[in-house]
Design a protein around this motif. Sequence first.
Motif, PDB file in Angstrom:
ATOM      1  N   GLU A  94       0.901   8.332  -7.298  1.00 18.01           N
ATOM      2  CA  GLU A  94       1.476   7.164  -6.621  1.00 18.01           C
ATOM      3  C   GLU A  94       0.760   6.911  -5.296  1.00 18.01           C
ATOM      4  O   GLU A  94       0.428   5.783  -4.950  1.00 18.01           O
ATOM      5  CB  GLU A  94       2.964   7.400  -6.334  1.00 18.01           C
ATOM      6  N   SER A  95       0.539   7.981  -4.560  1.00 19.53           N
ATOM      7  CA  SER A  95      -0.064   7.911  -3.229  1.00 19.53           C
ATOM      8  C   SER A  95      -0.769   9.228  -2.953  1.00 19.53           C
ATOM      9  O   SER A  95      -0.204  10.304  -3.212  1.00 19.53           O
ATOM     10  CB  SER A  95       1.035   7.660  -2.181  1.00 19.53           C
ATOM     11  N   ASP A 155       0.848  -1.184   0.000  1.00 15.81           N
ATOM     12  CA  ASP A 155       0.000   0.000   0.000  1.00 15.81           C
ATOM     13  C   ASP A 155       0.889   1.242   0.000  1.00 15.81           C
ATOM     14  O   ASP A 155       1.545   1.548   1.004  1.00 15.81           O
ATOM     15  CB  ASP A 155      -0.905   0.017   1.228  1.00 15.81           C
ATOM     16  N   PRO A 156       0.961   1.978  -1.111  1.00 12.87           N
ATOM     17  CA  PRO A 156       1.817   3.170  -1.146  1.00 12.87           C
ATOM     18  C   PRO A 156       1.458   4.209  -0.096  1.00 12.87           C
ATOM     19  O   PRO A 156       2.315   5.018   0.283  1.00 12.87           O
ATOM     20  CB  PRO A 156       1.581   3.725  -2.564  1.00 12.87           C
ATOM     21  N   GLU A 157       0.221   4.184   0.382  1.00 17.49           N
ATOM     22  CA  GLU A 157      -0.187   5.174   1.376  1.00 17.49           C
ATOM     23  C   GLU A 157       0.555   4.987   2.702  1.00 17.49           C
ATOM     24  O   GLU A 157       0.626   5.911   3.513  1.00 17.49           O
ATOM     25  CB  GLU A 157      -1.695   5.109   1.605  1.00 17.49           C
ATOM     26  N   ASN A 197      -4.860   5.863  -6.969  1.00 21.48           N
ATOM     27  CA  ASN A 197      -3.407   5.791  -6.851  1.00 21.48           C
ATOM     28  C   ASN A 197      -2.872   4.642  -7.705  1.00 21.48           C
ATOM     29  O   ASN A 197      -3.631   3.899  -8.326  1.00 21.48           O
ATOM     30  CB  ASN A 197      -2.959   5.701  -5.385  1.00 21.48           C
TER      31      ASN A 197
END
Length: 314
Positions: free
Chosen positions: A240-241, A33-35, A269
């Motif tokens: 991306e995020s 998860d990029p977040e 994202n």
Amino acid sequence: MNPEILDGPAVARLLTPAGAVDALAEVLREGLDPEDCPPRTAVPVPAGELLLMPAASASWTGVKIAGVAPGNPALGLPRITGSYLLLHGPTLRPVAVIDGAALTALRTPAVSALAVRHLTAPGRPVRLVLFGSGPQAYGHLEAVLAVREVTEAVVVARNPERAARLVAHARDLGVPKARTGVPEDVADAELVVCCTTARTPLFDGGRVAPGATVVAVGSHEPDARETDSDLVRRAAVYVESRAAAAREAGDLLIPEAEGVVGPGHIAGNLAELVTGRADPPDPEAPRLFKSVGMAWEDLAVAVALHRAASGRET
């Protein structure tokens, strides 16, 4: 054991742009998860800026220490410097030290190409307008060619000699038509890629055609942008995020501050694009992918480089 040393030529030899794209897609399909990625730390130094970018998974940990030295090109030196330290996740034992500039030159275009793979129609050749003539412009040309057929490449750059060299490189790579151009050429492009150090918009966003894709990667500062507010207003926006974009993406933060768009304007994202969870873009709207560069991307590509150097597939 001493960590392996992977210099710039080794990075270029061990992993193709297509391989880097696949490495990024794999970690996203596996659930990254990029977040959740730690934010970049920026430290002002006399020569420019020092960036610290850590990331970790169960198996691997890594950190990139990158220098951004705006005065270097005038000295014949790269603007981006630094190194990447890759560690074995469970023990934090160093296993590789990788040329940071070469890693960045590989992973940033790969991130863009992964977005292009999901935002442009498969099997349909594209006309490309490429802003910039530095290392990232070369890397983006090669990465785009790894995921899409390019029928024409138009290079828009401030330095005519460098632009002409990039045009010649595009021809060497088999692009049928390659030439220098002007910002207005975006009107006829299916794909526009911006990889410059510009701090203000490069072109009139109203000229971008419905269904065309714009990729902007040149800045990670809240007060700098390569695209204008009109494009952001019209476009389906992907990042991306969301968290990283909210911190660093001037291309989106400036239009938001102007009241042109709201904070919910982002359509998805990169992980949502790759896994099919993002809302599909309106075919009558342009698509904008804004990248700021994130540490999870460096880690994914660094692990792929280490595996290639070790002769291992997994």
